[in-house]
Design a protein around this motif. Structure first.
Motif, PDB file in Angstrom:
ATOM      1  N   ALA A   3      70.634  70.587  -6.590  1.00 14.79           N
ATOM      2  CA  ALA A   3      70.293  71.952  -6.802  1.00 14.79           C
ATOM      3  C   ALA A   3      71.385  72.685  -7.539  1.00 14.79           C
ATOM      4  CB  ALA A   3      69.916  72.632  -5.738  1.00 14.79           C
ATOM      5  N   GLY A   4      71.373  73.723  -8.249  1.00 11.64           N
ATOM      6  CA  GLY A   4      72.371  74.504  -8.813  1.00 11.64           C
ATOM      7  C   GLY A   4      72.784  75.625  -8.186  1.00 11.64           C
ATOM      8  N   PRO A   5      73.601  76.554  -8.545  1.00 10.15           N
ATOM      9  CA  PRO A   5      74.230  77.657  -7.729  1.00 10.15           C
ATOM     10  C   PRO A   5      73.399  79.083  -7.856  1.00 10.15           C
ATOM     11  CG  PRO A   5      75.289  77.320  -9.671  1.00 10.15           C
ATOM     12  CD  PRO A   5      74.463  76.260  -9.801  1.00 10.15           C
ATOM     13  N   THR A   6      72.480  79.067  -8.740  1.00 13.46           N
ATOM     14  CA  THR A   6      71.973  80.478  -8.977  1.00 13.46           C
ATOM     15  C   THR A   6      70.875  80.588  -8.098  1.00 13.46           C
ATOM     16  OG1 THR A   6      70.165  79.798 -10.477  1.00 13.46           O
ATOM     17  CG2 THR A   6      72.700  80.397 -11.391  1.00 13.46           C
ATOM     18  N   CYS A   7      70.467  81.896  -7.743  1.00 10.83           N
ATOM     19  CA  CYS A   7      69.569  82.578  -6.765  1.00 10.83           C
ATOM     20  C   CYS A   7      67.885  82.296  -7.490  1.00 10.83           C
ATOM     21  CB  CYS A   7      69.350  83.898  -6.491  1.00 10.83           C
ATOM     22  SG  CYS A   7      70.952  84.523  -5.785  1.00 10.83           S
ATOM     23  N   ASP A   8      67.887  81.556  -8.452  1.00  7.08           N
ATOM     24  CA  ASP A   8      66.545  81.429  -9.106  1.00  7.08           C
ATOM     25  C   ASP A   8      66.260  80.181  -8.725  1.00  7.08           C
ATOM     26  OD1 ASP A   8      64.235  80.557 -10.841  1.00  7.08           O
ATOM     27  OD2 ASP A   8      65.188  82.219 -12.185  1.00  7.08           O
ATOM     28  N   SER A   9      64.886  79.843  -7.992  1.00  4.99           N
ATOM     29  CA  SER A   9      64.421  78.583  -7.234  1.00  4.99           C
ATOM     30  C   SER A   9      64.218  77.721  -8.467  1.00  4.99           C
ATOM     31  CB  SER A   9      63.430  79.027  -6.241  1.00  4.99           C
ATOM     32  OG  SER A   9      62.264  79.690  -6.988  1.00  4.99           O
ATOM     33  N   ALA A  10      64.188  78.015  -9.560  1.00  2.00           N
ATOM     34  CA  ALA A  10      64.053  77.177 -10.841  1.00  2.00           C
ATOM     35  C   ALA A  10      65.144  76.308 -11.028  1.00  2.00           C
ATOM     36  CB  ALA A  10      63.495  77.693 -11.970  1.00  2.00           C
ATOM     37  N   ASP A  11      66.471  76.669 -10.302  1.00  4.30           N
ATOM     38  CA  ASP A  11      67.667  75.984 -10.490  1.00  4.30           C
ATOM     39  C   ASP A  11      67.615  74.823  -9.448  1.00  4.30           C
ATOM     40  OD1 ASP A  11      70.011  75.532 -11.350  1.00  4.30           O
ATOM     41  OD2 ASP A  11      71.074  77.427 -10.426  1.00  4.30           O
ATOM     42  N   VAL A  12      66.765  73.811  -9.661  1.00  2.58           N
ATOM     43  CA  VAL A  12      66.997  72.496  -9.065  1.00  2.58           C
ATOM     44  C   VAL A  12      66.802  71.674  -9.963  1.00  2.58           C
ATOM     45  CG1 VAL A  12      65.592  71.263  -7.396  1.00  2.58           C
ATOM     46  CG2 VAL A  12      65.710  73.595  -7.119  1.00  2.58           C
ATOM     47  N   LEU A  13      67.721  70.606  -9.836  1.00  2.00           N
ATOM     48  CA  LEU A  13      67.966  69.593 -10.911  1.00  2.00           C
ATOM     49  C   LEU A  13      66.971  68.488 -10.705  1.00  2.00           C
ATOM     50  CD1 LEU A  13      71.725  69.717 -11.380  1.00  2.00           C
ATOM     51  CD2 LEU A  13      70.191  71.002 -12.362  1.00  2.00           C
ATOM     52  N   TYR A  14      67.029  67.733  -9.667  1.00  2.04           N
ATOM     53  CA  TYR A  14      66.417  66.632  -9.403  1.00  2.04           C
ATOM     54  C   TYR A  14      65.619  66.611  -7.944  1.00  2.04           C
ATOM     55  CZ  TYR A  14      68.750  64.944 -13.258  1.00  2.04           C
ATOM     56  OH  TYR A  14      69.260  64.807 -14.748  1.00  2.04           O
ATOM     57  N   GLU A  15      64.293  66.723  -7.923  1.00  2.00           N
ATOM     58  CA  GLU A  15      63.801  66.833  -6.426  1.00  2.00           C
ATOM     59  C   GLU A  15      62.861  65.698  -6.314  1.00  2.00           C
ATOM     60  OE1 GLU A  15      61.865  70.563  -5.669  1.00  2.00           O
ATOM     61  OE2 GLU A  15      61.741  70.400  -3.609  1.00  2.00           O
ATOM     62  N   GLN A  16      61.831  65.759  -7.429  1.00  2.00           N
ATOM     63  CA  GLN A  16      60.588  64.842  -7.497  1.00  2.00           C
ATOM     64  C   GLN A  16      61.180  63.286  -7.199  1.00  2.00           C
ATOM     65  OE1 GLN A  16      57.702  65.754  -6.990  1.00  2.00           O
ATOM     66  NE2 GLN A  16      58.583  67.901  -7.381  1.00  2.00           N
ATOM     67  N   ALA A  17      62.354  63.028  -8.031  1.00  2.00           N
ATOM     68  CA  ALA A  17      62.784  61.670  -7.839  1.00  2.00           C
ATOM     69  C   ALA A  17      64.204  62.142  -7.467  1.00  2.00           C
ATOM     70  CB  ALA A  17      62.715  60.964  -9.254  1.00  2.00           C
ATOM     71  N   MET A  18      64.605  61.807  -6.239  1.00  3.88           N
ATOM     72  CA  MET A  18      66.002  62.306  -5.691  1.00  3.88           C
ATOM     73  C   MET A  18      67.026  61.231  -6.045  1.00  3.88           C
ATOM     74  SD  MET A  18      65.055  63.794  -1.862  1.00  3.88           S
ATOM     75  CE  MET A  18      63.732  63.066  -1.216  1.00  3.88           C
ATOM     76  N   VAL A  19      68.336  61.862  -5.902  1.00  4.90           N
ATOM     77  CA  VAL A  19      69.578  61.144  -6.402  1.00  4.90           C
ATOM     78  C   VAL A  19      69.973  60.366  -5.181  1.00  4.90           C
ATOM     79  CG1 VAL A  19      71.729  61.154  -7.591  1.00  4.90           C
ATOM     80  CG2 VAL A  19      69.532  62.942  -8.235  1.00  4.90           C
ATOM     81  N   HIS A  20      70.506  59.182  -5.082  1.00  3.88           N
ATOM     82  CA  HIS A  20      71.064  58.585  -4.036  1.00  3.88           C
ATOM     83  C   HIS A  20      72.645  58.591  -4.033  1.00  3.88           C
ATOM     84  CE1 HIS A  20      67.185  56.906  -3.897  1.00  3.88           C
ATOM     85  NE2 HIS A  20      67.470  56.472  -2.642  1.00  3.88           N
ATOM     86  N   LEU A  21      73.187  59.549  -3.104  1.00  2.00           N
ATOM     87  CA  LEU A  21      74.381  59.971  -3.209  1.00  2.00           C
ATOM     88  C   LEU A  21      75.303  59.638  -1.622  1.00  2.00           C
ATOM     89  CD1 LEU A  21      74.129  63.700  -4.550  1.00  2.00           C
ATOM     90  CD2 LEU A  21      74.914  61.512  -5.609  1.00  2.00           C
ATOM     91  N   PRO A  22      76.333  59.439  -1.857  1.00  2.00           N
ATOM     92  CA  PRO A  22      77.305  58.962  -0.587  1.00  2.00           C
ATOM     93  C   PRO A  22      77.024  59.829   0.408  1.00  2.00           C
ATOM     94  CG  PRO A  22      78.650  58.894  -2.481  1.00  2.00           C
ATOM     95  CD  PRO A  22      77.426  59.715  -2.719  1.00  2.00           C
ATOM     96  N   ALA A  23      76.502  59.170   1.680  1.00  2.00           N
ATOM     97  CA  ALA A  23      76.204  59.872   3.032  1.00  2.00           C
ATOM     98  C   ALA A  23      77.150  61.007   3.477  1.00  2.00           C
ATOM     99  CB  ALA A  23      75.674  58.911   4.162  1.00  2.00           C
ATOM    100  N   ASP A  24      78.555  60.781   3.015  1.00  2.00           N
ATOM    101  CA  ASP A  24      79.722  61.671   3.495  1.00  2.00           C
ATOM    102  C   ASP A  24      80.132  62.563   2.416  1.00  2.00           C
ATOM    103  OD1 ASP A  24      80.639  59.776   1.795  1.00  2.00           O
ATOM    104  OD2 ASP A  24      82.414  59.072   2.931  1.00  2.00           O
TER     105      ASP A  24
END
Ligand SMILES: Cc1ncc(COP(=O)(O)O)c(C=O)c1O
Length: 394
Positions: free
Chosen positions: A337-358
């Motif tokens: 998700a991005g930094p703004t207060c708009d809830s449209a400011d989400v980059l990837y949710e349907q297909a999530m991104v696999h990122l390091p657990a730490d």
């Protein structure tokens, strides 16, 4: 009566700012390699011998990039007075520019004509009348509609007409004193299928035949943009290599217009993403990693409003790397998700991104292939976040 003065010229404010390279980079920022973009220009030109390349300024109007592309032999596709000026400042000759926006402000057409532009795209009788009045005697291409199928970012819902309409428009253009130069189309951005050029090339040939039957002499076919960049969901094989695009386009041109000779039109392409996307790396920092009911949300300081507009509906999927990747630890699915207060400011949710657990606050997250349609798409200051700056890689 006092005249209203503009508080801010947003055309200027929206332009990417270039930093010489401060010792501590800001965050977020776009790192742009002009030599990589030039390399992509050369590969594309080599894959399409005999076809002129007009870089689409809209993809990234960075002045140093435009200058380097001009020096390498590229011309430009422009869509506004600011882009005309940017192309001219880079050294382009005005009579080589294609003004590709099919619906334009009348005064913008006149502005371009005053600066020597003489090739305009239309897709309606209304616009043709406007071009005839504002840029008398200029040449016009009529844009055909395409399906956009096979592309990640289809472009034709808004623009383009049928072959029958194109014939009527170009015949009327000639009657208005314009030069009916030919046809343009766009198969959709990030086009994954080289065969997508087949149907519109065949349609263009039908328009050319009918125009010739009317005694006109069309001579130019604008094959648009659409050449892809390497993205995250390309799979092992990725998109076909550029050579396959060149071969498919040449095969379809030969089928529709013949191998050589007077019936074969001159051709041009208007690539944006295919030249500049892979030259850009968008650097952002993690604001917070938050567990929301079992789903991990990673908030970045870059988002939809700081240039990542093409993540809308998750259409363009940038490959993501982080400063923790070298640790080789476990990875977990995350919403980005991005930094703004708009809830449209989400980059990837349907297909999530696999990122390091730490992954943690302050870490770097980098989006690759982000040189196109990012810095120029950034808002002028939504929520007070400044436009995405560009740093040129030496
Ligand atoms: C008319 C026109 N030409 C060229 C382009 C560049 O397309 P791409 O970046 O897919 O190569 C666009 C993109 O919006 C466009 O609208």
């Amino acid at each position: 009566m006092s005249a209203l003065a503009p508080v801010v010229d947003t055309r200027q404010a929206a332009r990417p700012s270039t930093y010489a390279g401060p010792s501590t980079p800001p965050s977020p920022y776009l790192e742009l390699s002009v030599p990589v973009a030039v390399e992509h220009y050369r590969s594309l030109a080599a894959a399409l011998p005999g076809t002129a390349v007009h870089y689409a300024v809209k993809a990234n109007p960075e002045p140093a990039l435009l200058r380097a592309l001009h020096e390498a032999g590229s011309s430009f596709d422009v869509a506004s007075p600011a882009e005309v000026l940017a192309a001219l400042a880079a050294g382009a000759a005005p009579d080589e520019l294609v003004y590709s926006n099919p619906v334009k402000r009348r005064s913008d057409i006149a502005f371009a004509a005053r600066h020597g532009v003489r090739l305009f795209v239309v897709d309606s009788p209304e616009e043709t009348v406007k071009v005839a009045a504002a840029a008398p005697g200029s040449a016009v291409l009529c844009r055909l509609v395409t399906s956009g199928e096979g592309s990640d970012w289809p472009l034709s819902r808004k623009y383009g007409c049928s072959t029958g309409e194109a014939v009527r428009i170009l015949v009327a253009a000639a009657a208005l004193g314009l030069e009916p130069a030919g046809v343009s189309f766009h198969v959709g951005s990030q086009q994954r299928d080289p065969e997508a050029w087949g149907p519109p090339i065949a349609a263009a040939a039908r328009v050319f035949d009918e125009l010739r039957a009317e005694g006109l002499r069309p001579w130019l076919l604008d094959l648009g943009g659409g050449f892809p960049a390497r993205l995250a969901d390309d799979g092992a094989a990725g998109c076909p290599p550029l050579a396959e695009y060149g071969a498919a386009i040449d095969r379809h041109l030969t089928r529709a217009f013949g191998p050589t000779g007077p019936d074969r039109p001159r051709t041009l392409v208007e690539p944006g993403r295919g030249i500049v996307a892979e030259a850009g790396l968008l650097h952002s920092r993690v604001l917070a990693v938050i567990d929301r009911g079992g789903t991990r949300w990673v908030f970045l300081d870059a988002g939809v409003f700081t240039g990542l507009v093409e993540t809308i509906e998750e259409a363009i999927r940038y490959p993501v790397t982080t400063s923790r990747d070298r640790d080789g630890g476990p990875r977990v699915p995350c919403v980005l998700a991005g930094p703004t207060c708009d809830s449209a400011d989400v980059l990837y949710e349907q297909a999530m991104v696999h990122l390091p657990a730490d992954l943690a606050e302050g870490d770097w997250v980098r989006l690759e292939s982000a040189g196109a349609y990012t810095s120029c798409y950034s808002t002028v200051g939504f929520n007070g976040f400044p436009p995405l700056p560009t740093l040129l890689r030496a």
